[in-house]
Design a protein around this motif. Structure first.
Motif, short mmCIF file in Angstrom:
data_model
loop_
_atom_site.label_atom_id
_atom_site.label_comp_id
_atom_site.label_asym_id
_atom_site.label_seq_id
_atom_site.Cartn_x
_atom_site.Cartn_y
_atom_site.Cartn_z
N LEU A 347 -8.39 1.18 -23.08
CA LEU A 347 -7.80 0.45 -24.21
C LEU A 347 -8.08 -1.04 -24.11
CD1 LEU A 347 -4.37 2.30 -24.52
CD2 LEU A 347 -6.37 2.54 -26.00
N THR A 348 -8.01 -1.56 -22.87
CA THR A 348 -8.30 -2.98 -22.68
C THR A 348 -9.74 -3.29 -23.06
OG1 THR A 348 -6.68 -3.14 -20.88
CG2 THR A 348 -8.38 -4.84 -20.98
N ARG A 349 -10.65 -2.43 -22.63
CA ARG A 349 -12.07 -2.62 -22.96
C ARG A 349 -12.30 -2.58 -24.46
NH1 ARG A 349 -15.43 -5.20 -20.63
NH2 ARG A 349 -15.44 -6.15 -22.69
N TRP A 350 -11.72 -1.59 -25.13
CA TRP A 350 -11.88 -1.48 -26.58
C TRP A 350 -11.25 -2.67 -27.30
CZ3 TRP A 350 -10.09 4.22 -25.98
CH2 TRP A 350 -11.20 5.02 -25.70
N GLY A 351 -10.08 -3.10 -26.82
CA GLY A 351 -9.41 -4.23 -27.46
C GLY A 351 -10.21 -5.51 -27.36
N ILE A 352 -10.76 -5.79 -26.17
CA ILE A 352 -11.56 -7.00 -25.98
C ILE A 352 -12.82 -6.94 -26.83
CG2 ILE A 352 -12.96 -8.24 -24.30
CD1 ILE A 352 -10.86 -7.56 -22.21
N ASP A 353 -13.47 -5.77 -26.84
CA ASP A 353 -14.72 -5.66 -27.60
C ASP A 353 -14.47 -5.75 -29.11
OD1 ASP A 353 -16.10 -5.37 -25.25
OD2 ASP A 353 -16.08 -3.20 -25.28
N ALA A 354 -13.34 -5.22 -29.58
CA ALA A 354 -13.00 -5.36 -30.99
C ALA A 354 -12.70 -6.81 -31.33
CB ALA A 354 -11.81 -4.47 -31.35
N HIS A 355 -12.02 -7.52 -30.43
CA HIS A 355 -11.73 -8.95 -30.64
C HIS A 355 -13.03 -9.75 -30.72
CE1 HIS A 355 -8.83 -12.42 -30.07
NE2 HIS A 355 -10.00 -13.02 -29.97
N MET A 356 -14.04 -9.33 -29.96
CA MET A 356 -15.33 -10.03 -29.96
C MET A 356 -16.25 -9.59 -31.09
SD MET A 356 -16.13 -10.10 -25.86
CE MET A 356 -17.67 -11.02 -26.12
N GLY A 357 -15.85 -8.57 -31.85
CA GLY A 357 -16.69 -8.11 -32.94
C GLY A 357 -17.78 -7.14 -32.53
N LEU A 358 -17.63 -6.49 -31.37
CA LEU A 358 -18.66 -5.60 -30.85
C LEU A 358 -18.38 -4.13 -31.13
CD1 LEU A 358 -19.19 -7.22 -27.33
CD2 LEU A 358 -20.80 -7.28 -29.23
N LEU A 359 -17.13 -3.71 -31.12
CA LEU A 359 -16.78 -2.31 -31.07
C LEU A 359 -17.32 -1.53 -32.27
CD1 LEU A 359 -15.32 -0.15 -29.44
CD2 LEU A 359 -13.22 -0.71 -30.69
N PHE A 360 -17.17 -2.07 -33.45
CA PHE A 360 -17.63 -1.39 -34.67
C PHE A 360 -18.77 -2.14 -35.37
CE2 PHE A 360 -13.06 -0.36 -34.16
CZ PHE A 360 -13.20 0.98 -33.86
N GLY A 361 -19.45 -2.97 -34.62
CA GLY A 361 -20.62 -3.63 -35.15
C GLY A 361 -20.32 -4.54 -36.33
N LEU A 362 -21.14 -4.44 -37.36
CA LEU A 362 -21.03 -5.31 -38.52
C LEU A 362 -19.68 -5.18 -39.21
CD1 LEU A 362 -22.33 -7.34 -40.46
CD2 LEU A 362 -23.31 -5.38 -41.71
N VAL A 363 -19.16 -3.95 -39.30
CA VAL A 363 -17.85 -3.74 -39.93
C VAL A 363 -16.77 -4.52 -39.17
CG1 VAL A 363 -16.08 -2.02 -40.45
CG2 VAL A 363 -18.48 -1.49 -40.85
N ASN A 364 -16.85 -4.47 -37.85
CA ASN A 364 -15.91 -5.20 -37.00
C ASN A 364 -15.97 -6.70 -37.30
OD1 ASN A 364 -15.13 -4.78 -33.44
ND2 ASN A 364 -14.17 -6.06 -34.98
#
Length: 452
Positions: A347-364
C-alpha cells in the motif's frame, strides 16, 4: 379560552432550541478553518502550483530529452555487453553502477555511472542506441526513479522550493494541514447545506461560498490522499511514520545482493562496480525467472557477489520482482516477489507511486493536475470570501469567541487529547496550531480593549 394543548405548543415554540454538540463545536471548526485558510493557504497554493508543474514533468521530460531517450527501431538489439562497452568508451572516468536495457522498440539503453562531482543520490546516465551502440548523450539521473534534470528540478521545487532541508518545512506544513482544512471545510459545508438548499442561484458571498464548497466536496478524498502520502516524505512527521512502520514490520523488504536472502530494509544505495561478468547471461537468468522489462541490473558492491536484477515498472499492475544472480554461474541465488511484500508495504508503494503520477500513467497525472487546479481555485475563492466579508464592508459578523465553553466537558477533554496527539505526531502542525491560538488570544484582547 386557551386549551392545554395550545398552551403546550406555545411553550414549546417559545423555548430555545436545544444546543447539540455540533452547535457548540461549529464555531471552533469555523475559526480553525478560517485561520488555516488565511495563514496556511499560501503554503498550500505553492504546493499545488509546483505539484501541477510536476504532474506534467513526465511528458515534458520525454519531449525535452527525446534525442537521448529514443532512437530509430532496428531489427534486433546488440548484446548488452557491447552497449556497455560503448558507454564506457564515451565516459572512461565513470564507474558503472547499473544498466537499464531498452524496455521497448525505439527506446535507448541507459547505463548508469558514478562520476566525480555529482550531487548526492545522482548518477550519470549514458544513453546508448541498442541497435547500433551509438552513444546518444549523457544526462544526470536522480534517485531510484531515474529522474532526468528537468524532472529533478521540478521535483526539488515541489519538495523544498530549491532551498535544501530548510525548504522542506513549507511542504510538510502544507501536507500537515491539508487534511484538516479539507475535513473541516466539508463538515461545515454539509452542515450548511442541511440548513439551506438554495445557494447556487445566489450572488456575492453566497455564490463564492457555493463554488468553494462544491469543489472541496468533490476533491476531498484526493486531498486526504495527497496529505497522507505527502507526509511520508516529510522531515519530522516522516520520521514518525518510519518508526511506526518499523515497529509493526511494515517496512519494504530488500533482497540483499551479497547473500541472496531476504532482509527487511526500507532504503537503498548505490553499488560500486564489481568484476567483469557476462551481463547478457545475467539478464537471461532473470528472464528465465519471469522478470520482464523495464529492468535494472545493479552491479554488486563486492567482488564475486551476486548481481541484483529488478523490475522497475511502477504502473498498475505493479512489477517490482527482484532476483540475485551469481556472476560466476549465472544462476539465480535469491528471489523477492512484490506479491510477498507485507500488505502495508504494498500500500505504501502504491500510495507513493500514485502521488508521483506513476501508478496509472497519464490518467494518474491528469487526476493530480485536476486536484492541483481544484486546490488553487478553492484558495482563490477562499481569499475572495474573506475580502467580501471583511469588517470594513460590513459583511457578516465576526466568528464568535468563547465557544469552547459551551462544548460538553467529555467532548472537550477528548478534543484536547486528540489535538495533543496529532500535534505530537505532526510537529509542525502542532507548533503552527499553538501560534494560531496565541494570535487568536491577542486579537481577542485587542478587541476587548478597543470596545472598553
Amino acid at each position: 379560552m386557551t386549551s392545554t394543548a395550545d398552551l403546550r405548543r406555545t411553550t414549546a415554540d417559545a423555548a430555545p432550541p436545544r444546543e447539540t454538540t455540533w452547535t457548540a463545536l461549529r464555531p471552533l471548526v469555523l475559526r480553525l478553518h478560517f485561520y488555516a485558510g488565511i495563514l496556511i493557504a499560501p503554503f498550500l497554493l505553492v504546493a499545488a502550483t509546483t505539484g501541477l508543474l510536476y504532474a506534467a514533468s513526465y511528458q515534458l521530460e520525454n519531449l525535452v530529452y527525446q534525442h537521448e531517450l529514443t532512437t530509430r527501431p532496428g531489427s534486433a538489439p546488440l548484446p548488452l555487453a557491447r552497449q556497455i562497452t560503448a558507454a564506457q568508451a564515451a565516459q572512461p572516468k565513470g564507474t558503472i553502477t547499473a544498466v537499464r536495457p531498452a524496455a521497448e522498440p525505439g527506446a535507448t539503453t541507459r547505463v548508469l555511472m558514478d562520476t566525480p562531482g555529482l550531487p548526492e543520490s545522482t548518477q550519470l546516465a549514458v544513453f546508448v542506441d541498442p541497435y547500433t551502440a551509438e552513444v546518444r548523450g549523457a544526462l544526470e539521473s536522480y534517485g531510484s526513479s531515474g529522474a532526468l534534470p528537468l524532472r529533478t528540478w521540478l521535483s526539488g521545487l515541489h519538495r523544498n522550493l530549491k532551498l535544501g532541508e530548510p525548504g522542506r518545512v513549507y511542504s510538510e506544513l502544507a501536507a500537515s494541514w491539508l487534511w484538516v482544512v479539507a475535513l473541516g471545510g466539508v463538515t461545515l459545508w454539509l452542515a450548511r447545506r442541511r440548513r439551506s438548499r438554495r445557494l447556487r442561484g445566489t450572488s456575492g458571498l453566497r455564490r463564492t461560498l457555493s463554488w468553494h464548497g462544491s469543489i472541496g466536496l468533490w476533491a476531498v478524498l484526493g486531498l486526504l490522499f495527497l496529505s497522507a502520502t505527502g507526509l511520508t516524505w516529510s522531515k519530522y512527521a516522516g520520521e514518525n511514520v518510519d518508526q511506526i512502520r518499523a515497529a509493526f514490520g511494515w517496512t519494504t523488504p530488500k533482497l540483499t545482493a551479497s547473500a541472496g536472502d531476504h532482509a527487511a530494509h526500507s532504503g537503498g544505495g548505490h553499488h560500486a562496480a564489481g568484476p567483469a561478468a557476462d551481463i547478457d547471461q545475467i539478464a537471461a537468468a532473470a528472464s528465465a525467472k519471469g522478470l520482464s522489462g523495464p529492468l535494472e541490473i545493479t552491479w554488486p558492491a563486492e567482488p564475486g557477489a551476486p548481481y541484483l536484477v529488478k523490475e522497475i515498472d511502477k504502473t498498475a499492475p505493479t512489477r517490482l520482482d527482484q532476483v540475485a544472480v551469481d556472476p560466476a554461474t549465472a544462476q539465480v541465488t535469491g528471489e523477492l516477489r512484490f506479491a510477498d511484500y507485507p500488505l502495508a508495504a504494498q500500500l505504501t508503494r502504491w500510495g507513493i507511486d500514485a502521488h508521483m503520477g506513476l501508478l496509472f500513467g497519464l490518467v494518474n497525472q491528469i487526476v493530480l493536475a485536476a486536484l492541483a487546479i481544484g486546490v488553487i481555485t478553492m484558495i482563490v475563492l477562499g481569499y475572495r470570501m474573506w475580502w467580501q466579508r471583511r469588517p470594513t464592508r460590513g459583511f457578516g459578523r465576526p466568528y464568535p469567541r468563547g465557544a469552547w465553553r459551551r462544548v460538553p466537558r467529555p467532548v472537550l477533554v477528548l478534543l484536547v487529547v486528540v489535538t495533543a496527539g496529532v500535534g505530537y505526531f505532526l510537529p509542525l502542525m502542532g507548533i503552527s496550531l499553538a501560534a494560531f491560538l496565541v494570535l487568536d488570544a491577542l486579537l481577542g484582547l485587542r478587541g476587548r480593549a478597543s470596545s472598553g
